[in-house]
Scaffold this active site. Structure first.
Site, PDB file in Angstrom:
ATOM      1  N   ASP A 124       0.987  -1.330  -0.011  1.00 42.27           N
ATOM      2  CA  ASP A 124      -0.023   0.063   0.001  1.00 42.27           C
ATOM      3  C   ASP A 124       0.940   1.212   0.018  1.00 42.27           C
ATOM      4  OD1 ASP A 124       0.856   0.131   2.564  1.00 42.27           O
ATOM      5  OD2 ASP A 124      -0.927   0.301   3.293  1.00 42.27           O
ATOM      6  N   ASN A 131      -3.760  12.640   0.963  1.00 37.95           N
ATOM      7  CA  ASN A 131      -5.319  12.971   0.720  1.00 37.95           C
ATOM      8  C   ASN A 131      -5.655  14.281   1.209  1.00 37.95           C
ATOM      9  OD1 ASN A 131      -6.452  11.597  -1.469  1.00 37.95           O
ATOM     10  ND2 ASN A 131      -7.169  10.012  -0.103  1.00 37.95           N
ATOM     11  N   ASP A 143      -6.471  10.786  -6.088  1.00 35.14           N
ATOM     12  CA  ASP A 143      -6.904   9.914  -7.248  1.00 35.14           C
ATOM     13  C   ASP A 143      -5.626   9.494  -8.351  1.00 35.14           C
ATOM     14  OD1 ASP A 143      -9.101   9.438  -5.865  1.00 35.14           O
ATOM     15  OD2 ASP A 143     -10.422  10.883  -6.889  1.00 35.14           O
ATOM     16  N   GLU A 202      -5.862   2.275  -0.806  1.00 38.13           N
ATOM     17  CA  GLU A 202      -4.656   2.585  -1.367  1.00 38.13           C
ATOM     18  C   GLU A 202      -3.772   1.330  -1.249  1.00 38.13           C
ATOM     19  OE1 GLU A 202      -4.390   3.274   2.870  1.00 38.13           O
ATOM     20  OE2 GLU A 202      -5.714   3.354   1.535  1.00 38.13           O
TER      21      GLU A 202
END
Length: 431
Positions: free
Chosen positions: A285, A293, A302, A329
């Protein structure tokens, strides 16, 4: 009973013909009209004429075959009545034209006018009583042949018969001579035939033009329908393909989604267990993605996910290798027939591919750029593991990499542990 009576009529006609041909007295007529003292000596006023005998046999046979259960027999009713119809028509013409030879062969062997008329009407009725076969079926059909029958057959015989009567009556009355009468008859016959044929041809031409227009319209409609069907089929195939992609592909990263990942991993584990092959799983991840974010915004997040996904996909070069978005993620790589060293090499390649992206991340404890951490689990050729166990081992190494400072890959070789059950909990030990 109807068949028996028809056969009886045909038999009476046939036996009467035998009487006339072989001069045999079967005395058939004595059952109907007996000789008496008023009859001239040696004469048989009740004897049936050959023409009447043939008509009886023709009508009886036609009635016997009429509307039979077998089509081949029913069809014969329309053919065997023709000789009788010809004989009765010939006799009627003889009476109307005044030609004795057409209805009389010798004395007391003539066909009477009422008899000829009765047979004529009866034979026409037989031909028209069954529209499934023969001339009646043709005349009542909606085909070109039916149009010709309805327009020509009733008109031409009547007109030609009338012209013949006018020729004979005019000649007898002295209105014109024989040669002029014949020429006039031929001329009027030609005119009548031409008019009848021309009117029929015009009607058929109009019908044919309408038919051709209808065929052109039908072909155009069929072509339009085929084009629409083709377009709808293409649209349906595109929609099905899109639905298939939506069902198996992650909409953001275009990697395999979680559903497809679970199915594929189960299948590869079954293959590895059956053929005693190895299977590697890499779970990874993005480090500190929540902080990314929070500070850069979800659109940037994104875009980061897309770039990382493409970098991980680039490391899966064999057809059987699969890169998938595991969730959020998190990403996964399924590597069939891959040993521990090869799995570590591919995991490190994915780590390096993400590092080369140089995506700025000022809030990551692992460094100034976006990085990933992951864990590797290996299923040996003789292992008996479930997908949950393999995922749990890789996930354990993933969190171990997180605890060791992120931006790294930790490998684990998974082997069966008899002390643990196959309920999804870890059952492997590190080596």
């Amino acid at each position: 009973m109807a068949r028996i009576l028809a056969a009886l009529a045909a038999m009476i006609g046939a036996l009467s013909i035998v009487e006339n041909v072989f001069n045999i007295d079967l005395r058939i007529d004595q059952f109907i009209l007996r000789d008496n003292e008023l009859s001239p000596p040696g004469r048989r006023p009740g004897l049936m004429s050959p023409a009447t005998s043939l008509s009886f046999m023709s009508v009886g046979t036609a009635l016997l075959c009429l509307k039979a259960r077998k089509p081949s027999i029913a069809l014969w009713a329309h053919w065997v009545v023709i000789p009788g119809l010809f004989i009765s028509t010939l006799a009627l013409m003889g009476y109307i034209y005044g030609v004795d030879a057409l209805y009389q062969i010798r004395l007391y062997t003539t066909m009477a006018l009422p008899t000829a008329l009765a047979f004529f009407i009866l034979e026409l009725a037989i031909m028209g009583s069954d529209r499934a076969y023969g001339f009646a079926g043709l005349a009542t059909s909606d085909t070109a042949g039916g149009v010709v029958c309805r327009r020509l057959f009733p008109a031409l015989p009547v007109f030609l018969f009338g012209l013949g009567w006018v020729h004979i009556a005019g000649g007898r009355a002295g209105f014109f001579g024989y040669q002029f009468g014949v020429a006039l008859l031929v001329l009027l016959s030609m005119v009548v035939c031409i008019i009848a044929v021309a009117s029929t041809a015009i009607t058929l031409h109009g019908t044919d033009v309408i038919r051709k227009r209808a065929e052109v319209e039908i072909r155009a409609l069929n072509a339009d329908l085929e084009q629409r069907v083709y377009e709808r089929t293409q649209q349906l195939e595109a929609a099905n393909k899109s639905l298939e992609q939506l069902a198996l592909e992650d909409g953001l990263t275009h990697l395999a989604n979680r559903r497809f990942f679970d199915t594929y991993l189960e299948a590869q584990i079954a293959i590895a267990m059956r053929f005693h092959r190895t299977l590697a799983l890499v779970l990874c991840d993005i480090d500190a993605f929540k902080a990314y974010n929070d500070h850069y915004g979800h659109p940037k997040g994104d875009e980061c996910l897309k770039q990382v996904a493409e970098a991980i996909r680039s490391c899966c070069r064999r057809p059987a290798d699969l890169a998938a978005r595991y969730g959020g993620e998190e990403f996964a790589m399924v590597l069939p027939e891959t040993e521990l060293a090869g799995a570590i090499q591919l995991a490190e390649a994915a780590l390096e591919a993400v590092s080369r992206l140089r995506i700025p991340h000022g809030y990551s404890p692992a460094g100034p750029y976006v990085s990933i951490s992951g864990g590797v689990s290996i299923m040996s050729g003789n292992a008996d593991l479930t997908a949950k166990q393999l995922i749990a081992e890789a996930d354990q190494r993933l969190y171990q990499a997180k605890r060791l400072g992120r931006n790294r890959m930790i490998a684990l070789k998974a082997e069966p542990d008899p002390s643990q059950s196959r309920d999804g909990r870890p059952s492997a030990r590190a080596s």
